[in-house]
Write a protein that holds these residues in place. Structure first.
Motif, PDB file in Angstrom:
ATOM      1  N   ASN A 126       0.634  -1.420  -0.571  1.00 42.64           N
ATOM      2  CA  ASN A 126      -0.092   0.142   0.443  1.00 42.64           C
ATOM      3  C   ASN A 126       0.738   1.226  -0.192  1.00 42.64           C
ATOM      4  O   ASN A 126       2.394   1.173   0.124  1.00 42.64           O
ATOM      5  N   PHE A 127       0.358   2.183   0.007  1.00 45.76           N
ATOM      6  CA  PHE A 127       1.237   3.614  -0.420  1.00 45.76           C
ATOM      7  C   PHE A 127       1.224   4.882   0.837  1.00 45.76           C
ATOM      8  O   PHE A 127       2.433   5.802   0.412  1.00 45.76           O
ATOM      9  N   TYR A 128       0.327   4.286   1.564  1.00 48.36           N
ATOM     10  CA  TYR A 128       0.184   5.552   2.879  1.00 48.36           C
ATOM     11  C   TYR A 128       0.409   4.485   4.453  1.00 48.36           C
ATOM     12  O   TYR A 128       0.235   5.344   4.934  1.00 48.36           O
ATOM     13  N   GLY A 129       0.742   3.539   4.227  1.00 45.75           N
ATOM     14  CA  GLY A 129       0.786   2.703   5.486  1.00 45.75           C
ATOM     15  C   GLY A 129      -0.850   2.242   5.697  1.00 45.75           C
ATOM     16  O   GLY A 129      -1.504   2.555   5.045  1.00 45.75           O
ATOM     17  N   ASN A 130      -0.360   0.508   6.374  1.00 42.39           N
ATOM     18  CA  ASN A 130      -1.310  -0.451   6.984  1.00 42.39           C
ATOM     19  C   ASN A 130      -2.445  -0.102   7.199  1.00 42.39           C
ATOM     20  O   ASN A 130      -3.817  -0.599   6.926  1.00 42.39           O
ATOM     21  N   TRP A 145       9.394   7.352   6.502  1.00 44.03           N
ATOM     22  CA  TRP A 145       8.796   8.340   5.993  1.00 44.03           C
ATOM     23  C   TRP A 145       8.273   8.258   4.930  1.00 44.03           C
ATOM     24  O   TRP A 145       8.009   7.522   4.921  1.00 44.03           O
ATOM     25  N   THR A 146       6.872   9.504   4.483  1.00 40.69           N
ATOM     26  CA  THR A 146       5.876   9.149   4.079  1.00 40.69           C
ATOM     27  C   THR A 146       5.431  10.605   3.124  1.00 40.69           C
ATOM     28  O   THR A 146       6.394  11.414   3.773  1.00 40.69           O
ATOM     29  N   ASP A 147       5.557  10.215   1.824  1.00 37.57           N
ATOM     30  CA  ASP A 147       4.896  11.742   0.803  1.00 37.57           C
ATOM     31  C   ASP A 147       4.235  12.409   1.726  1.00 37.57           C
ATOM     32  O   ASP A 147       3.274  11.877   1.545  1.00 37.57           O
ATOM     33  N   ASN A 148       4.198  13.965   1.562  1.00 38.56           N
ATOM     34  CA  ASN A 148       2.792  14.755   2.353  1.00 38.56           C
ATOM     35  C   ASN A 148       2.061  14.597   1.361  1.00 38.56           C
ATOM     36  O   ASN A 148       2.021  14.468   0.365  1.00 38.56           O
ATOM     37  N   ASN A 149       0.617  14.082   1.908  1.00 37.30           N
ATOM     38  CA  ASN A 149      -0.974  14.568   1.505  1.00 37.30           C
ATOM     39  C   ASN A 149      -1.923  15.008   2.091  1.00 37.30           C
ATOM     40  O   ASN A 149      -2.641  14.441   3.352  1.00 37.30           O
ATOM     41  N   LYS A 150      -1.952  16.426   1.797  1.00 37.74           N
ATOM     42  CA  LYS A 150      -2.694  16.967   2.251  1.00 37.74           C
ATOM     43  C   LYS A 150      -4.858  16.739   2.272  1.00 37.74           C
ATOM     44  O   LYS A 150      -4.879  16.873   3.499  1.00 37.74           O
ATOM     45  N   GLU A 151      -4.938  15.483   1.568  1.00 37.19           N
ATOM     46  CA  GLU A 151      -5.626  15.323   1.890  1.00 37.19           C
ATOM     47  C   GLU A 151      -6.156  13.824   2.643  1.00 37.19           C
ATOM     48  O   GLU A 151      -6.654  13.807   3.166  1.00 37.19           O
ATOM     49  N   PHE A 152      -4.618  13.465   2.500  1.00 38.04           N
ATOM     50  CA  PHE A 152      -4.805  12.651   3.702  1.00 38.04           C
ATOM     51  C   PHE A 152      -4.357  12.816   5.278  1.00 38.04           C
ATOM     52  O   PHE A 152      -4.612  11.823   5.960  1.00 38.04           O
ATOM     53  N   GLY A 153      -3.963  14.228   5.336  1.00 39.76           N
ATOM     54  CA  GLY A 153      -3.722  14.429   6.361  1.00 39.76           C
ATOM     55  C   GLY A 153      -2.407  14.305   7.197  1.00 39.76           C
ATOM     56  O   GLY A 153      -2.010  13.935   8.356  1.00 39.76           O
ATOM     57  N   GLU A 155       1.619  15.313   7.363  1.00 37.28           N
ATOM     58  CA  GLU A 155       2.728  16.400   7.144  1.00 37.28           C
ATOM     59  C   GLU A 155       3.856  16.279   7.046  1.00 37.28           C
ATOM     60  O   GLU A 155       4.026  15.050   8.402  1.00 37.28           O
ATOM     61  N   ASN A 156       4.666  17.202   7.512  1.00 34.44           N
ATOM     62  CA  ASN A 156       5.661  16.489   7.493  1.00 34.44           C
ATOM     63  C   ASN A 156       6.189  15.428   8.169  1.00 34.44           C
ATOM     64  O   ASN A 156       7.204  14.681   8.482  1.00 34.44           O
ATOM     65  N   ASN A 157       6.362  14.657   6.584  1.00 39.06           N
ATOM     66  CA  ASN A 157       6.571  12.974   6.031  1.00 39.06           C
ATOM     67  C   ASN A 157       6.157  11.905   7.124  1.00 39.06           C
ATOM     68  O   ASN A 157       6.672  11.207   7.822  1.00 39.06           O
ATOM     69  N   THR A 158       5.402  12.294   8.016  1.00 40.50           N
ATOM     70  CA  THR A 158       4.454  11.676   9.026  1.00 40.50           C
ATOM     71  C   THR A 158       3.349  11.374   9.058  1.00 40.50           C
ATOM     72  O   THR A 158       2.224  12.192   8.996  1.00 40.50           O
ATOM     73  N   LEU A 159       3.167   9.614   9.306  1.00 40.73           N
ATOM     74  CA  LEU A 159       1.753   9.190   9.148  1.00 40.73           C
ATOM     75  C   LEU A 159       1.048   9.488  10.297  1.00 40.73           C
ATOM     76  O   LEU A 159       2.328   9.544  11.869  1.00 40.73           O
TER      77      LEU A 159
END
Length: 413
Positions: A126-130, A145-153, A155-159
């Motif tokens: 998966n792309f943004y965490g289990n 580390w995670t790519d930032n995604n405003k839609e998914f909330g 920020e700061n490359n953190t899930l």
């Protein structure tokens, strides 16, 4: 060589979405060796043609893994035999690897149906965490580390918990469990973060002295993600609840590329599903339709090995094409899926790859794609080499999963 007749080449600077502007090219024949010898039996395929094709992709496209790194340990982080409203067992297991005083871990989220023993499993990243694939609040949130995604909330490359359940639309968990299959998923950023930095993923565990990036023929990120799928297979072989001979590698988009390469490398996978994998995945490179090698290598320079960049705007120099990658999966079942509006991934190029790979499947008496014409939208072909093009965009939908389950019931049960 198989001939693909189209009229004219396109400008290197433009994205081509016009079929009449696909360049003329010869399709490399899967059943003719680099020396021009004809392959007519599956024994000859396995002895001579398959090894040379695999070696070419390994050394010039995806890159070789420097050495075999085994699981150092696995740890059950959490387990519940009454998950998903009581119909599934949930396990979260962490695999750890150590080398040269360095360590890397990734976590597999596994759901198994309670009513089935020795379960066949769909395995995919998966792309943004289990935690994004389900509303299940017990699923652990990754610290990778995670790519930032405003839609998914994000920020700061953190899930965070803000992204829990944001990708449930891509994972038909209830349909999978109800059909008697298990689902295993891994956040791909835990294996190798998706950025042009080879210092914080699995690569740096295997560097030699004074090395800080892979050698020109060594693995990029796609090969690293494929490696991670094989390591998950290593764990599955230790789990008595899983039928390890019936694990299907699944992937969407860039992770579809990884699933294909995993299936080509590791013949333990019982089948492979490529969902909208496009350039560097199922789509034929020489068509230069939608995303091209120059574009993908510029935008994502870490995905493939450095050697692959010599084919930027130079696809005609390739002695292989992606249908031969698909052929490496034979005789195991293969499903290639496209989306009507996903022109960037070149649906026709994906279909043609499945078609041209079918000659190798025929050596084994398996049924592939027989027609040069694509099937109508939402009318799937469920042969050993399967294909569908559905309505809609670049995504994974319930329709896709319904087809994968039907196909698996036919070929993997």
């Amino acid at each position: 060589m198989l001939l693909f007749f189209i009229s004219m080449s396109i400008s290197k600077a433009q994205t081509n979405y016009t079929e009449s502007e696909v360049p003329f090219f010869e399709v490399p024949n899967p059943l003719t060796t680099f020396k021009g010898e004809t392959i007519s039996t599956n024994t000859a395929w396995e002895k001579s043609r398959r090894p040379e094709l695999h070696a070419f992709f390994r050394e010039n496209v995806y890159g070789r893994v420097p050495e075999n790194l085994k699981i150092d340990s696995y740890n059950i982080l959490e387990q519940d035999h009454n998950a998903l409203n009581g119909k599934a067992k949930r396990t979260q297991v962490e695999l750890t690897f150590t080398k040269n005083n360095k360590e890397l871990s990734f976590t597999i989220l596994l759901y198994l149906p309670k009513h089935v023993k020795n379960t066949a499993v769909f395995l995919g990243y998966n792309f943004y965490g289990n935690h994004t694939i389900t509303e299940d609040e017990s699923v652990i949130i990754s610290t990778a580390w995670t790519d930032n995604n405003k839609e998914f909330g994000i920020e700061n490359n953190t899930l965070t918990a803000a992204s829990r359940g944001k990708r449930t639309n891509r994972w038909a968990i209830d349909k999978i469990i109800d059909a008697g299959y298990g689902l295993a998923t891994i956040y791909y950023g835990e294996v190798d973060p998706d950025k042009n930095d080879f210092s914080d993923g699995i690569h740096h565990l295997l560097y030699g002295e004074n090395q800080n990036q892979p050698k020109p023929d060594e693995w990029g990120s796609i090969a690293a993600w494929a490696w991670g799928l094989s390591k998950a297979m290593d764990y599955f072989e230790t789990n008595p609840e899983i039928e390890a001979t019936k694990v299907i590698a699944f992937g969407h988009s860039r992770l579809g590329k990884a699933a294909l390469w995993a299936g080509a490398n590791d013949q333990r996978f019982a089948g492979v599903i490529s969902n909208n994998s496009g350039c560097g995945g199922a789509a034929m490179s020489k068509r230069k339709y939608g995303e091209t090698l120059a574009v993908i290598n510029q935008r994502f320079p870490h995905w493939f090995c450095t050697n692959f960049k010599q084919y930027n705007n130079n696809e005609e120099a390739l002695v292989v094409d992606q249908h031969q990658l698909l052929a490496l999966i034979a005789p195991r079942p293969l499903y290639v899926a496209s989306a009507e509006e996903d022109r960037w991934a070149d649906p026709r190029g994906e279909f043609l790859s499945a078609k041209y790979a079918s000659s190798v499947y025929e050596l084994y008496g398996k049924k592939g794609i027989g027609d040069m014409e694509m099937p109508s939208t939402n009318l799937p072909i469920h042969n050993t080499v399967a294909y569908h093009i559905r309505t809609g965009k670049h995504d994974v939908t319930d329709y896709d999963w319904e087809q994968y389950i039907k196909w698996a019931n036919i070929h993997l049960r």
